[in-house]
Design a protein around this motif. Structure first.
Motif, PDB file in Angstrom:
ATOM      1  N   ARG A 105       0.829  -1.205   0.000  1.00 30.73           N
ATOM      2  CA  ARG A 105       0.000   0.000   0.000  1.00 30.73           C
ATOM      3  C   ARG A 105       0.864   1.256   0.000  1.00 30.73           C
ATOM      4  NH1 ARG A 105      -4.691   0.156   4.372  1.00 30.73           N
ATOM      5  NH2 ARG A 105      -5.218  -1.672   3.109  1.00 30.73           N
ATOM      6  N   THR A 106       1.969   1.224   0.732  1.00 27.27           N
ATOM      7  CA  THR A 106       2.844   2.399   0.780  1.00 27.27           C
ATOM      8  C   THR A 106       3.449   2.689  -0.587  1.00 27.27           C
ATOM      9  OG1 THR A 106       3.405   1.891   3.073  1.00 27.27           O
ATOM     10  CG2 THR A 106       4.846   3.430   1.912  1.00 27.27           C
ATOM     11  N   ILE A 107       3.906   1.641  -1.272  1.00 31.88           N
ATOM     12  CA  ILE A 107       4.495   1.827  -2.600  1.00 31.88           C
ATOM     13  C   ILE A 107       3.436   2.304  -3.590  1.00 31.88           C
ATOM     14  CG2 ILE A 107       5.531   0.608  -4.558  1.00 31.88           C
ATOM     15  CD1 ILE A 107       7.138  -1.015  -2.594  1.00 31.88           C
ATOM     16  N   LEU A 108       2.220   1.773  -3.488  1.00 31.47           N
ATOM     17  CA  LEU A 108       1.139   2.240  -4.358  1.00 31.47           C
ATOM     18  C   LEU A 108       0.845   3.721  -4.116  1.00 31.47           C
ATOM     19  CD1 LEU A 108      -1.364  -0.761  -4.273  1.00 31.47           C
ATOM     20  CD2 LEU A 108      -0.022   0.040  -6.223  1.00 31.47           C
ATOM     21  N   THR A 109       0.922   4.143  -2.862  1.00 30.84           N
ATOM     22  CA  THR A 109       0.734   5.556  -2.543  1.00 30.84           C
ATOM     23  C   THR A 109       1.822   6.404  -3.199  1.00 30.84           C
ATOM     24  OG1 THR A 109      -0.293   5.022  -0.420  1.00 30.84           O
ATOM     25  CG2 THR A 109       0.586   7.254  -0.681  1.00 30.84           C
ATOM     26  N   GLY A 110       3.076   5.940  -3.080  1.00 30.88           N
ATOM     27  CA  GLY A 110       4.180   6.649  -3.715  1.00 30.88           C
ATOM     28  C   GLY A 110       4.016   6.740  -5.221  1.00 30.88           C
ATOM     29  N   LEU A 111       3.561   5.642  -5.838  1.00 32.20           N
ATOM     30  CA  LEU A 111       3.337   5.643  -7.284  1.00 32.20           C
ATOM     31  C   LEU A 111       2.231   6.628  -7.661  1.00 32.20           C
ATOM     32  CD1 LEU A 111       3.578   1.842  -8.173  1.00 32.20           C
ATOM     33  CD2 LEU A 111       5.091   3.658  -8.971  1.00 32.20           C
ATOM     34  N   ALA A 112       1.168   6.652  -6.874  1.00 31.65           N
ATOM     35  CA  ALA A 112       0.059   7.558  -7.170  1.00 31.65           C
ATOM     36  C   ALA A 112       0.505   9.017  -7.080  1.00 31.65           C
ATOM     37  CB  ALA A 112      -1.101   7.290  -6.213  1.00 31.65           C
ATOM     38  N   VAL A 113       1.254   9.339  -6.021  1.00 37.10           N
ATOM     39  CA  VAL A 113       1.751  10.714  -5.858  1.00 37.10           C
ATOM     40  C   VAL A 113       2.704  11.076  -6.994  1.00 37.10           C
ATOM     41  CG1 VAL A 113       3.157  12.229  -4.404  1.00 37.10           C
ATOM     42  CG2 VAL A 113       1.456  10.715  -3.355  1.00 37.10           C
ATOM     43  N   ILE A 151       9.377  13.733  -6.997  1.00 36.31           N
ATOM     44  CA  ILE A 151      10.407  13.469  -5.992  1.00 36.31           C
ATOM     45  C   ILE A 151       9.778  12.905  -4.727  1.00 36.31           C
ATOM     46  CG2 ILE A 151      12.142  14.540  -4.513  1.00 36.31           C
ATOM     47  CD1 ILE A 151      12.671  16.526  -6.791  1.00 36.31           C
ATOM     48  N   ALA A 152       8.658  13.484  -4.308  1.00 37.06           N
ATOM     49  CA  ALA A 152       7.981  13.004  -3.102  1.00 37.06           C
ATOM     50  C   ALA A 152       7.531  11.552  -3.278  1.00 37.06           C
ATOM     51  CB  ALA A 152       6.782  13.904  -2.788  1.00 37.06           C
ATOM     52  N   GLY A 153       6.963  11.235  -4.436  1.00 42.59           N
ATOM     53  CA  GLY A 153       6.533   9.860  -4.687  1.00 42.59           C
ATOM     54  C   GLY A 153       7.690   8.884  -4.671  1.00 42.59           C
ATOM     55  N   ALA A 154       8.818   9.279  -5.302  1.00 42.59           N
ATOM     56  CA  ALA A 154       9.994   8.407  -5.309  1.00 42.59           C
ATOM     57  C   ALA A 154      10.550   8.218  -3.902  1.00 42.59           C
ATOM     58  CB  ALA A 154      11.070   8.993  -6.227  1.00 42.59           C
ATOM     59  N   MET A 155      10.501   9.262  -3.083  1.00 45.56           N
ATOM     60  CA  MET A 155      10.994   9.153  -1.703  1.00 45.56           C
ATOM     61  C   MET A 155      10.127   8.197  -0.886  1.00 45.56           C
ATOM     62  SD  MET A 155      12.126  13.087  -0.805  1.00 45.56           S
ATOM     63  CE  MET A 155      12.728  12.645   0.822  1.00 45.56           C
ATOM     64  N   ILE A 156       8.825   8.240  -1.081  1.00 45.80           N
ATOM     65  CA  ILE A 156       7.928   7.312  -0.385  1.00 45.80           C
ATOM     66  C   ILE A 156       8.260   5.874  -0.758  1.00 45.80           C
ATOM     67  CG2 ILE A 156       5.530   6.533  -0.200  1.00 45.80           C
ATOM     68  CD1 ILE A 156       4.701   9.480  -0.605  1.00 45.80           C
ATOM     69  N   ILE A 157       8.492   5.645  -2.048  1.00 41.59           N
ATOM     70  CA  ILE A 157       8.817   4.289  -2.515  1.00 41.59           C
ATOM     71  C   ILE A 157      10.144   3.820  -1.943  1.00 41.59           C
ATOM     72  CG2 ILE A 157       9.450   2.952  -4.570  1.00 41.59           C
ATOM     73  CD1 ILE A 157       7.388   4.661  -6.108  1.00 41.59           C
ATOM     74  N   ARG A 158      11.152   4.696  -1.949  1.00 42.21           N
ATOM     75  CA  ARG A 158      12.474   4.299  -1.452  1.00 42.21           C
ATOM     76  C   ARG A 158      12.454   4.028   0.041  1.00 42.21           C
ATOM     77  NH1 ARG A 158      14.388   2.047  -5.623  1.00 42.21           N
ATOM     78  NH2 ARG A 158      14.707   3.430  -7.377  1.00 42.21           N
ATOM     79  N   ARG A 159      11.687   4.797   0.786  1.00 39.72           N
ATOM     80  CA  ARG A 159      11.584   4.538   2.216  1.00 39.72           C
ATOM     81  C   ARG A 159      10.903   3.186   2.465  1.00 39.72           C
ATOM     82  NH1 ARG A 159       9.748  10.561   4.391  1.00 39.72           N
ATOM     83  NH2 ARG A 159      11.812  11.523   4.214  1.00 39.72           N
ATOM     84  N   ALA A 160       9.899   2.884   1.660  1.00 43.24           N
ATOM     85  CA  ALA A 160       9.241   1.573   1.800  1.00 43.24           C
ATOM     86  C   ALA A 160      10.211   0.444   1.470  1.00 43.24           C
ATOM     87  CB  ALA A 160       8.021   1.518   0.874  1.00 43.24           C
ATOM     88  N   ASP A 161      11.030   0.640   0.417  1.00 43.04           N
ATOM     89  CA  ASP A 161      12.034  -0.384   0.059  1.00 43.04           C
ATOM     90  C   ASP A 161      13.049  -0.564   1.170  1.00 43.04           C
ATOM     91  OD1 ASP A 161      10.937  -1.032  -2.347  1.00 43.04           O
ATOM     92  OD2 ASP A 161      12.217   0.306  -3.534  1.00 43.04           O
ATOM     93  N   SER A 162      13.482   0.575   1.791  1.00 48.74           N
ATOM     94  CA  SER A 162      14.463   0.502   2.881  1.00 48.74           C
ATOM     95  C   SER A 162      13.891  -0.260   4.062  1.00 48.74           C
ATOM     96  CB  SER A 162      14.811   1.926   3.334  1.00 48.74           C
ATOM     97  OG  SER A 162      15.977   2.360   2.712  1.00 48.74           O
ATOM     98  N   ALA A 163      12.643   0.050   4.418  1.00 49.41           N
ATOM     99  CA  ALA A 163      12.015  -0.619   5.553  1.00 49.41           C
ATOM    100  C   ALA A 163      11.867  -2.120   5.288  1.00 49.41           C
ATOM    101  CB  ALA A 163      10.648  -0.004   5.823  1.00 49.41           C
ATOM    102  N   ARG A 164      11.536  -2.470   4.048  1.00 52.59           N
ATOM    103  CA  ARG A 164      11.384  -3.874   3.703  1.00 52.59           C
ATOM    104  C   ARG A 164      12.708  -4.584   3.750  1.00 52.59           C
ATOM    105  NH1 ARG A 164       8.966  -4.894  -2.074  1.00 52.59           N
ATOM    106  NH2 ARG A 164      10.985  -3.985  -2.595  1.00 52.59           N
TER     107      ARG A 164
END
Length: 304
Positions: free
Chosen positions: A136-144, A291-304
């Motif tokens: 869900r977090t990555i989908l949010t980042g993609l949407a943004v 940039i904001a969307g990419a940051m959300i995705i990268r943070r989700a990847d880091s947490a995973r």
């Protein structure tokens, strides 16, 4: 995630500028700044040669730059060559030709801001390949981020004509980058980034030579385009990849990928300040959303 630090420690005896470049902050900022400036250098190179000449010149210069690194000359199994050939086409020859064509139609700042969508497209392609819905977090980042892409492109798409064509050319190049990154990842994990990049650039130079060499030979050369294309090739297509590889080894892939967040602001600043380009406020807001969307995705990847 394991962070390797000891083997990258900077000796006190080396010059301070080298310590700054190879430090944690430098390994993120320097590649991002180089890639952001690449769009300015493309615009300058187009004063001397056409798009095929720009692509061939930068690819050849990047290949020669990487050839100087012993790690890049490490042998690779023959079984890897078909995938390297795919990279030569989809990661090098075609997109590096599309960008100059695009900059004949849109500003360098616009091209640089749209290029900030690469992490978003790469994440989407990875999900398609895996045939699995992202979190869900990555989908949010993609949407943004994808909303940001629309906002960046909208002022040019509304005008239609050459501007719209330029936006579509950049988006095509970004899509090819996204596919290529997913093809390159297993190759880089097996053989290292530099040997793969060196061979892909070599093949790409051969592929772009038939149309590129005549343009280079017939070019209207002055000092500015020569220096711009040399910098674009040696640094943007060569050295920046080396620094990016060092960053991935020292900091981890997730943190190293933060360099892409530097690219769009640098391209925007140089386009406006150096070339006097005008950019719609809506596009700037869209670039921030990318940039904001990419940051959300990268943070989700880091947490995973």
């Amino acid at each position: 995630m394991t962070h390797v630090t000891a083997s990258y420690e900077v000796p006190k005896a080396i010059p301070s500028w080298k310590a700054a470049v190879t430090g944690d902050f430098g390994l993120i900022v320097v590649p991002g700044a180089i890639w952001g400036a690449s769009f300015l250098f493309i615009a300058q190179g187009l004063h001397a040669v056409g798009p095929h000449g720009v692509a061939f010149f930068r690819i050849l210069a990047g290949f020669l730059a990487l050839l100087a690194f012993p790690a890049a000359r490490k042998s690779i199994d023959r079984a890897a060559w078909p995938r390297i050939a795919v990279l030569a086409v989809l990661w090098m020859a075609v997109p590096l030709t599309l960008f100059p064509y695009a900059e004949q139609r849109i500003s360098s700042a616009m091209a640089g801001m749209l290029n900030g969508a690469v992490p978003l497209f790469a994440t989407a392609v990875a999900a398609i390949i895996a045939q699995r819905l992202p979190s869900r977090t990555i989908l949010t980042g993609l949407a943004v981020g994808m909303t940001g892409v629309v906002l960046v492109a909208l002022p040019n798409l509304q005008g239609g004509g050459a501007s719209a064509d330029g936006v579509l050319l950049v988006l095509a190049a970004v899509t090819l980058y996204a596919i290529s990154i997913n093809v390159a990842r297993p190759l880089q994990m097996e053989y290292g980034a530099l040997p793969v990049l060196l061979r892909a650039l070599g093949l790409a130079a051969v592929l772009t030579a038939p149309l590129g060499i005549p343009e280079v030979l017939d070019g209207h050369w002055t000092l500015a385009p020569v220096l711009s294309l040399l910098t674009l090739g040696v640094f943007g297509t060569g050295i920046a990849y080396v620094l990016g590889t060092m960053a991935a080894g020292k900091l981890g892939a997730a943190k190293a990928s933060a360099s892409i967040f530097i690219t769009a602001p640098v391209a925007l600043m140089l386009g406006v300040v150096v070339l006097g380009e005008s950019v719609a406020l809506l596009s700037v807001v869209g670039a921030a959303a990318c940039i904001a969307g990419a940051m959300i995705i990268r943070r989700a990847d880091s947490a995973r």
